[in-house]
Structures are given as structure tokens and as C-alpha cells.
Write a protein that holds these residues in place. Structure first.
Motif, mmCIF file in Angstrom:
data_model
loop_
_atom_site.group_PDB
_atom_site.id
_atom_site.type_symbol
_atom_site.label_atom_id
_atom_site.label_comp_id
_atom_site.label_asym_id
_atom_site.label_seq_id
_atom_site.Cartn_x
_atom_site.Cartn_y
_atom_site.Cartn_z
ATOM 1 N N ILE A 170 0.846 -1.198 0.000
ATOM 2 C CA ILE A 170 0.000 0.000 0.000
ATOM 3 C C ILE A 170 0.881 1.247 0.000
ATOM 4 C CG2 ILE A 170 -1.620 1.364 1.395
ATOM 5 C CD1 ILE A 170 -2.933 -1.305 2.205
ATOM 6 N N ALA A 171 1.929 1.227 0.820
ATOM 7 C CA ALA A 171 2.855 2.366 0.863
ATOM 8 C C ALA A 171 3.458 2.615 -0.518
ATOM 9 C CB ALA A 171 3.959 2.113 1.884
ATOM 10 N N GLU A 172 3.892 1.560 -1.172
ATOM 11 C CA GLU A 172 4.501 1.700 -2.501
ATOM 12 C C GLU A 172 3.490 2.210 -3.525
ATOM 13 O OE1 GLU A 172 6.158 -2.231 -2.817
ATOM 14 O OE2 GLU A 172 8.026 -1.606 -1.830
ATOM 15 N N ALA B 24 2.886 5.914 -2.742
ATOM 16 C CA ALA B 24 4.090 6.652 -3.115
ATOM 17 C C ALA B 24 4.160 6.842 -4.628
ATOM 18 C CB ALA B 24 5.337 5.936 -2.609
ATOM 19 N N GLU B 25 3.797 5.801 -5.371
ATOM 20 C CA GLU B 25 3.795 5.889 -6.831
ATOM 21 C C GLU B 25 2.806 6.955 -7.293
ATOM 22 O OE1 GLU B 25 2.791 2.720 -10.171
ATOM 23 O OE2 GLU B 25 4.275 1.951 -8.716
ATOM 24 N N GLU B 26 1.607 6.950 -6.704
ATOM 25 C CA GLU B 26 0.605 7.969 -7.040
ATOM 26 C C GLU B 26 1.097 9.372 -6.693
ATOM 27 O OE1 GLU B 26 -3.013 6.820 -5.069
ATOM 28 O OE2 GLU B 26 -3.652 5.647 -6.807
ATOM 29 N N GLU B 27 1.872 9.474 -5.618
ATOM 30 C CA GLU B 27 2.403 10.763 -5.167
ATOM 31 C C GLU B 27 3.695 11.139 -5.912
ATOM 32 O OE1 GLU B 27 1.347 12.892 -2.385
ATOM 33 O OE2 GLU B 27 -0.521 11.830 -2.688
ATOM 34 N N LYS B 28 4.140 10.241 -6.782
ATOM 35 C CA LYS B 28 5.388 10.435 -7.541
ATOM 36 C C LYS B 28 6.608 10.578 -6.630
ATOM 37 C CE LYS B 28 3.052 12.333 -11.605
ATOM 38 N NZ LYS B 28 1.876 11.555 -11.344
ATOM 39 N N VAL B 29 6.649 9.715 -5.613
ATOM 40 C CA VAL B 29 7.774 9.682 -4.668
ATOM 41 C C VAL B 29 8.446 8.312 -4.796
ATOM 42 C CG1 VAL B 29 8.426 9.703 -2.229
ATOM 43 C CG2 VAL B 29 6.672 11.277 -3.053
ATOM 44 N N PRO B 30 9.648 8.260 -5.401
ATOM 45 C CA PRO B 30 10.351 6.983 -5.482
ATOM 46 C C PRO B 30 10.940 6.637 -4.119
ATOM 47 C CG PRO B 30 11.649 8.740 -6.502
ATOM 48 C CD PRO B 30 10.384 9.364 -5.996
ATOM 49 N N ILE C 140 1.689 8.173 2.893
ATOM 50 C CA ILE C 140 2.390 6.963 2.452
ATOM 51 C C ILE C 140 2.531 5.969 3.613
ATOM 52 C CG2 ILE C 140 4.605 6.084 1.572
ATOM 53 C CD1 ILE C 140 4.844 8.832 0.045
ATOM 54 N N ALA C 141 2.682 6.496 4.831
ATOM 55 C CA ALA C 141 2.820 5.646 6.022
ATOM 56 C C ALA C 141 1.480 5.093 6.505
ATOM 57 C CB ALA C 141 3.494 6.424 7.145
ATOM 58 N N GLY C 142 0.393 5.445 5.819
ATOM 59 C CA GLY C 142 -0.920 4.927 6.176
ATOM 60 C C GLY C 142 -1.523 5.566 7.410
#
Length: 110
Positions: free
Chosen positions: A28-30, A33-39, A100-102
Motif C-alpha cells: 500500500i505504501a509503494e 508513493a507511486e501515485e504521489e510520484k515519490v520513489p 504513504i505511512a498509512g
């Protein structure tokens, strides 16, 4: 609203924060993060895991000033500053990292 990962659906609020904190996992975090454009790098995970521990202890998502101070105390001055955290989470270290951390959106974040 919701996000779907590997055939499972997770409820989110209108801003994309998880409704049920117990649903959170690495996938879920990944996804978020992908939606937020954070690698996600090890440095991102360091902040994410720190936030989850902080939330478990205090039952609150820290605002950016509190987060910056707490990160500095735990990981050293070179990481306990706004520039470092904004480099990792450009749309707001507290707001974006908590998503990202839920965790719920930090108090005081618009």
C-alpha cells in the motif's frame, strides 16, 4: 474512495488517506508513493517507519515542525531539517509522508 491492490480494496478518504490504519502494508505504501510520484529509498522508509512508531506511541501524526525536531533527535542534525525532509517528500513532509505511512493527515495540515 478506495485503492485496489492485488485484488484487495482499501478504503481511503477524499484526499487518499487510509481509513483503517490496520490495512497498511508495504505494498500500500509503494502504491500511494507511486501515485504521489515519490520513489521510495531507504531514507524514505526511515521516515515512514519513524512516523508509524511515533503514531503508535502518541496516537497522533506529527505536524512538520514536530516531525523535523523528532527526526533530528533520532537520526542526527543532517536529517532533522526541513530541506532534507522536503527533498524526500516535496509536497510536504508531514502530509505526504503520513499518507504513504498509512496514517491520518497531521493536525494543522491544510
Amino acid at each position: 474512495m478506495s485503492i485496489a491492490i492485488n485484488g484487495a480494496t482499501y478504503e481511503t478518504d477524499e484526499e487518499g488517506y487510509l481509513i483503517n490504519l490496520a490495512d497498511w502494508n508495504k505494498e500500500i505504501a509503494e502504491h500511494i508513493a507511486e501515485e504521489e510520484k515519490v520513489p521510495l529509498t531507504d531514507n524514505h522508509w526511515e521516515v515512514i517507519n519513524f512516523l508509524r512508531e511515533y503514531y503508535n506511541e502518541y496516537q497522533i501524526a506529527p505536524a512538520v515542525r514536530v516531525l523535523t525536531k523528532a527526526i533530528g533527535k533520532q537520526f542526527g542534525e543532517e536529517k532533522g531539517n526541513s530541506k532534507y525532509l522536503y527533498d524526500l517528500f516535496p509536497y510536504g513532509p508531514a502530509k505526504q509522508a503520513c499518507k504513504i505511512a498509512g496514517l491520518p493527515k497531521p493536525t494543522g495540515c491544510v
